[in-house]
Structures are given as structure tokens and as C-alpha cells.
Design a protein around this motif. Structure first.
Motif, PDB file in Angstrom:
ATOM      1  N   VAL A  10     -11.023 -16.557   0.997  1.00 28.35           N
ATOM      2  CA  VAL A  10     -10.044 -16.617  -0.086  1.00 28.35           C
ATOM      3  C   VAL A  10     -10.485 -15.726  -1.246  1.00 28.35           C
ATOM      4  O   VAL A  10      -9.675 -14.999  -1.832  1.00 28.35           O
ATOM      5  N   ALA A  11     -11.766 -15.754  -1.585  1.00 28.64           N
ATOM      6  CA  ALA A  11     -12.269 -14.953  -2.707  1.00 28.64           C
ATOM      7  C   ALA A  11     -12.104 -13.458  -2.449  1.00 28.64           C
ATOM      8  O   ALA A  11     -11.753 -12.702  -3.365  1.00 28.64           O
ATOM      9  N   ILE A  12     -12.333 -13.022  -1.227  1.00 29.94           N
ATOM     10  CA  ILE A  12     -12.188 -11.600  -0.901  1.00 29.94           C
ATOM     11  C   ILE A  12     -10.747 -11.157  -1.104  1.00 29.94           C
ATOM     12  O   ILE A  12     -10.458 -10.170  -1.788  1.00 29.94           O
ATOM     13  N   ARG A  13      -9.825 -11.905  -0.532  1.00 29.87           N
ATOM     14  CA  ARG A  13      -8.418 -11.521  -0.640  1.00 29.87           C
ATOM     15  C   ARG A  13      -7.904 -11.677  -2.073  1.00 29.87           C
ATOM     16  O   ARG A  13      -7.274 -10.788  -2.628  1.00 29.87           O
ATOM     17  N   GLU A  14      -8.161 -12.814  -2.673  1.00 27.42           N
ATOM     18  CA  GLU A  14      -7.638 -13.080  -4.012  1.00 27.42           C
ATOM     19  C   GLU A  14      -8.323 -12.203  -5.058  1.00 27.42           C
ATOM     20  O   GLU A  14      -7.684 -11.774  -6.011  1.00 27.42           O
ATOM     21  N   GLY A  15      -9.616 -11.947  -4.892  1.00 24.57           N
ATOM     22  CA  GLY A  15     -10.334 -11.091  -5.830  1.00 24.57           C
ATOM     23  C   GLY A  15      -9.715  -9.707  -5.899  1.00 24.57           C
ATOM     24  O   GLY A  15      -9.528  -9.152  -6.987  1.00 24.57           O
ATOM     25  N   TRP A  16      -9.396  -9.140  -4.747  1.00 24.11           N
ATOM     26  CA  TRP A  16      -8.759  -7.831  -4.754  1.00 24.11           C
ATOM     27  C   TRP A  16      -7.314  -7.933  -5.232  1.00 24.11           C
ATOM     28  O   TRP A  16      -6.881  -7.224  -6.130  1.00 24.11           O
ATOM     29  N   SER A  17      -6.559  -8.821  -4.618  1.00 22.55           N
ATOM     30  CA  SER A  17      -5.127  -8.882  -4.848  1.00 22.55           C
ATOM     31  C   SER A  17      -4.750  -9.235  -6.286  1.00 22.55           C
ATOM     32  O   SER A  17      -3.816  -8.681  -6.844  1.00 22.55           O
ATOM     33  N   ARG A  18      -5.483 -10.158  -6.883  1.00 24.31           N
ATOM     34  CA  ARG A  18      -5.096 -10.634  -8.208  1.00 24.31           C
ATOM     35  C   ARG A  18      -5.887  -9.992  -9.345  1.00 24.31           C
ATOM     36  O   ARG A  18      -5.410  -9.963 -10.470  1.00 24.31           O
ATOM     37  N   ALA A  19      -7.069  -9.493  -9.059  1.00 23.63           N
ATOM     38  CA  ALA A  19      -7.897  -8.967 -10.150  1.00 23.63           C
ATOM     39  C   ALA A  19      -8.084  -7.451 -10.111  1.00 23.63           C
ATOM     40  O   ALA A  19      -8.170  -6.822 -11.158  1.00 23.63           O
ATOM     41  N   LEU A  20      -8.152  -6.870  -8.939  1.00 25.24           N
ATOM     42  CA  LEU A  20      -8.537  -5.458  -8.848  1.00 25.24           C
ATOM     43  C   LEU A  20      -7.435  -4.519  -8.370  1.00 25.24           C
ATOM     44  O   LEU A  20      -7.495  -3.325  -8.659  1.00 25.24           O
ATOM     45  N   ALA A  21      -6.457  -5.025  -7.651  1.00 25.04           N
ATOM     46  CA  ALA A  21      -5.405  -4.159  -7.111  1.00 25.04           C
ATOM     47  C   ALA A  21      -4.551  -3.582  -8.244  1.00 25.04           C
ATOM     48  O   ALA A  21      -4.344  -4.232  -9.256  1.00 25.04           O
ATOM     49  N   PRO A  22      -4.084  -2.347  -8.058  1.00 28.81           N
ATOM     50  CA  PRO A  22      -3.177  -1.775  -9.061  1.00 28.81           C
ATOM     51  C   PRO A  22      -1.948  -2.668  -9.225  1.00 28.81           C
ATOM     52  O   PRO A  22      -1.449  -3.242  -8.257  1.00 28.81           O
ATOM     53  N   THR A  23      -1.480  -2.797 -10.459  1.00 29.32           N
ATOM     54  CA  THR A  23      -0.361  -3.700 -10.716  1.00 29.32           C
ATOM     55  C   THR A  23       0.969  -2.997 -10.845  1.00 29.32           C
ATOM     56  O   THR A  23       2.004  -3.645 -10.830  1.00 29.32           O
ATOM     57  N   ALA A  28       0.831  -1.209   0.000  1.00 32.66           N
ATOM     58  CA  ALA A  28       0.000   0.000   0.000  1.00 32.66           C
ATOM     59  C   ALA A  28       0.862   1.255   0.000  1.00 32.66           C
ATOM     60  O   ALA A  28       0.560   2.230  -0.695  1.00 32.66           O
ATOM     61  N   MET A  29       1.953   1.231   0.760  1.00 33.31           N
ATOM     62  CA  MET A  29       2.843   2.394   0.807  1.00 33.31           C
ATOM     63  C   MET A  29       3.564   2.583  -0.527  1.00 33.31           C
ATOM     64  O   MET A  29       3.752   3.718  -0.968  1.00 33.31           O
ATOM     65  N   LEU A  30       3.952   1.505  -1.169  1.00 28.84           N
ATOM     66  CA  LEU A  30       4.613   1.608  -2.470  1.00 28.84           C
ATOM     67  C   LEU A  30       3.657   2.104  -3.547  1.00 28.84           C
ATOM     68  O   LEU A  30       4.083   2.740  -4.511  1.00 28.84           O
ATOM     69  N   GLY A  31       2.368   1.798  -3.384  1.00 28.62           N
ATOM     70  CA  GLY A  31       1.376   2.241  -4.352  1.00 28.62           C
ATOM     71  C   GLY A  31       1.131   3.729  -4.340  1.00 28.62           C
ATOM     72  O   GLY A  31       0.677   4.303  -5.317  1.00 28.62           O
ATOM     73  N   LYS A  32       1.420   4.386  -3.227  1.00 27.74           N
ATOM     74  CA  LYS A  32       1.353   5.841  -3.084  1.00 27.74           C
ATOM     75  C   LYS A  32      -0.031   6.454  -3.304  1.00 27.74           C
ATOM     76  O   LYS A  32      -0.153   7.644  -3.534  1.00 27.74           O
ATOM     77  N   ARG A  33      -1.065   5.640  -3.251  1.00 28.90           N
ATOM     78  CA  ARG A  33      -2.437   6.166  -3.331  1.00 28.90           C
ATOM     79  C   ARG A  33      -3.222   5.543  -2.192  1.00 28.90           C
ATOM     80  O   ARG A  33      -3.229   4.327  -2.018  1.00 28.90           O
ATOM     81  N   TRP A  34      -3.904   6.371  -1.416  1.00 34.64           N
ATOM     82  CA  TRP A  34      -4.535   5.853  -0.200  1.00 34.64           C
ATOM     83  C   TRP A  34      -5.791   5.043  -0.476  1.00 34.64           C
ATOM     84  O   TRP A  34      -6.100   4.127   0.273  1.00 34.64           O
ATOM     85  N   GLU A  35      -6.563   5.334  -1.522  1.00 35.15           N
ATOM     86  CA  GLU A  35      -7.804   4.588  -1.771  1.00 35.15           C
ATOM     87  C   GLU A  35      -7.537   3.105  -2.035  1.00 35.15           C
ATOM     88  O   GLU A  35      -8.074   2.244  -1.332  1.00 35.15           O
ATOM     89  N   PRO A  36      -6.704   2.779  -3.032  1.00 40.17           N
ATOM     90  CA  PRO A  36      -6.419   1.360  -3.216  1.00 40.17           C
ATOM     91  C   PRO A  36      -5.581   0.788  -2.074  1.00 40.17           C
ATOM     92  O   PRO A  36      -5.654  -0.406  -1.780  1.00 40.17           O
ATOM     93  N   GLY A  37      -4.818   1.645  -1.411  1.00 35.42           N
ATOM     94  CA  GLY A  37      -4.017   1.184  -0.274  1.00 35.42           C
ATOM     95  C   GLY A  37      -4.873   0.640   0.857  1.00 35.42           C
ATOM     96  O   GLY A  37      -4.547  -0.367   1.482  1.00 35.42           O
ATOM     97  N   LEU A  88      -7.860  -0.678   0.538  1.00 34.14           N
ATOM     98  CA  LEU A  88      -8.387  -1.975   0.095  1.00 34.14           C
ATOM     99  C   LEU A  88      -7.307  -3.049   0.064  1.00 34.14           C
ATOM    100  O   LEU A  88      -7.573  -4.217   0.337  1.00 34.14           O
ATOM    101  N   THR A  89      -6.082  -2.658  -0.247  1.00 33.77           N
ATOM    102  CA  THR A  89      -4.972  -3.607  -0.273  1.00 33.77           C
ATOM    103  C   THR A  89      -4.722  -4.177   1.112  1.00 33.77           C
ATOM    104  O   THR A  89      -4.403  -5.355   1.254  1.00 33.77           O
ATOM    105  N   VAL A  90      -4.875  -3.364   2.125  1.00 38.90           N
ATOM    106  CA  VAL A  90      -4.709  -3.831   3.505  1.00 38.90           C
ATOM    107  C   VAL A  90      -6.000  -4.463   4.020  1.00 38.90           C
ATOM    108  O   VAL A  90      -5.981  -5.489   4.705  1.00 38.90           O
ATOM    109  N   GLY A  91      -7.137  -3.884   3.667  1.00 39.15           N
ATOM    110  CA  GLY A  91      -8.420  -4.350   4.202  1.00 39.15           C
ATOM    111  C   GLY A  91      -8.885  -5.692   3.677  1.00 39.15           C
ATOM    112  O   GLY A  91      -9.476  -6.481   4.419  1.00 39.15           O
TER     113      GLY A  91
END
Length: 136
Positions: A119-132, A70-79, A81-84
Motif C-alpha cells: 500500500v505504501a509503495i502505490r499510495e506514496g507514488w500516487s498521492r505524494a509524488l506523481a504529477p498532479t 501515464a499516457m495523459l501525463g505525456k512524460r515517460w519518466e513519471p509514466g 513510475l505511475t504504472v510501476g
């Protein structure tokens, strides 16, 4: 970002698998009458504690990795969700590891659905929706 994310993925799956083994190690005698449970080689308490400690250590690594990501992403909105996302998914997995919530024990099918949802909550965000990338 790639290395932090990779550490987070590995730690997440160590967390999930050790949570499931925590549940199964502590519930090896489910359904057996007490007269048969005495003949089990171990009651699962020691193994369950070992898996629970591994689960806790992996959860700490997941949280550290997601905060780093989240800190490397430098944007708080996706950050957020990345932690949550792993926190919410992990909470469901912890309920599975405990076999229920509070004094209530869940049916095995409910635990199965909770595992899939976590698993779906974490993987759905991490692999499909999180900034790459850092600039996403």
C-alpha cells in the motif's frame, strides 16, 4: 486526468480489500484442529475464488487506469513510475492473498508488513509524488 486517477484509486482499494478477503476466506480454519474444521459452515474455497476473481478484475482496472494516466501525463519518466508503483505494490498484495510465496507460508505479521509495504509503495507514488496536472 482527475477521472482516470479516481477510477485507479477506487480500483486499487477494491483490489487490496478483495486480496485480504481472499486470504481470509481461504484460511478460515487456520489453527483449528481438523475435528473442529469439519463443523465450519463452508471451507472458504467458493468465497475465496469469488474474492480472487474480484481481485483480478480490480487489478486489470488499476493497470488500465495507470496506463491511461501515464499516457495523459505525456512524460515517460513519471509514466513508468505511475504504472510501476501499483504493479510492485500489487505484487506484494498478491503474495499476501496467497499467504506466502511458492510453497512457503508466511507468518501473519510478515503478511501484515507486506500489505503495508504494498500500500505504501502505490499510495506514496500516487498521492505524494506523481504529477498532479497534465503539464507537470
Amino acid at each position: 486526468m482527475r477521472n482516470v486517477r479516481a477510477v485507479g484509486h477506487v480500483a486499487w482499494w477494491v483490489f487490496v480489500v478483495s486480496a485480504l478477503f481472499t486470504y481470509f476466506a481461504q484460511n478460515t480454519a487456520i489453527g483449528l484442529p481438523r475435528r473442529y474444521a469439519d463443523y465450519l459452515p463452508e471451507d472458504g474455497f467458493d468465497q475465496g475464488n469469488t474474492f480472487a476473481m474480484l481481485m483480478l478484475a480490480a487489478a486489470i482496472v488499476v493497470v488500465i487506469a495507470t496506463i491511461g494516466e501515464a499516457m495523459l501525463g505525456k512524460r515517460w519518466e513519471p509514466g513508468i513510475l505511475t504504472v510501476g508503483a501499483p504493479l510492485l505494490g500489487g505484487l506484494l498484495i498478491v503474495v499476501v492473498a496467497m499467504g506466502g510465496f511458492g510453497g512457503y507460508r508466511f507468518d501473519l505479521w510478515v503478511l501484515f508488513v507486506l500489505t503495508l509495504a504494498g500500500v505504501a509503495i502505490r499510495e506514496g507514488w500516487s498521492r505524494a509524488l506523481a504529477p498532479t496536472r497534465l503539464d507537470d
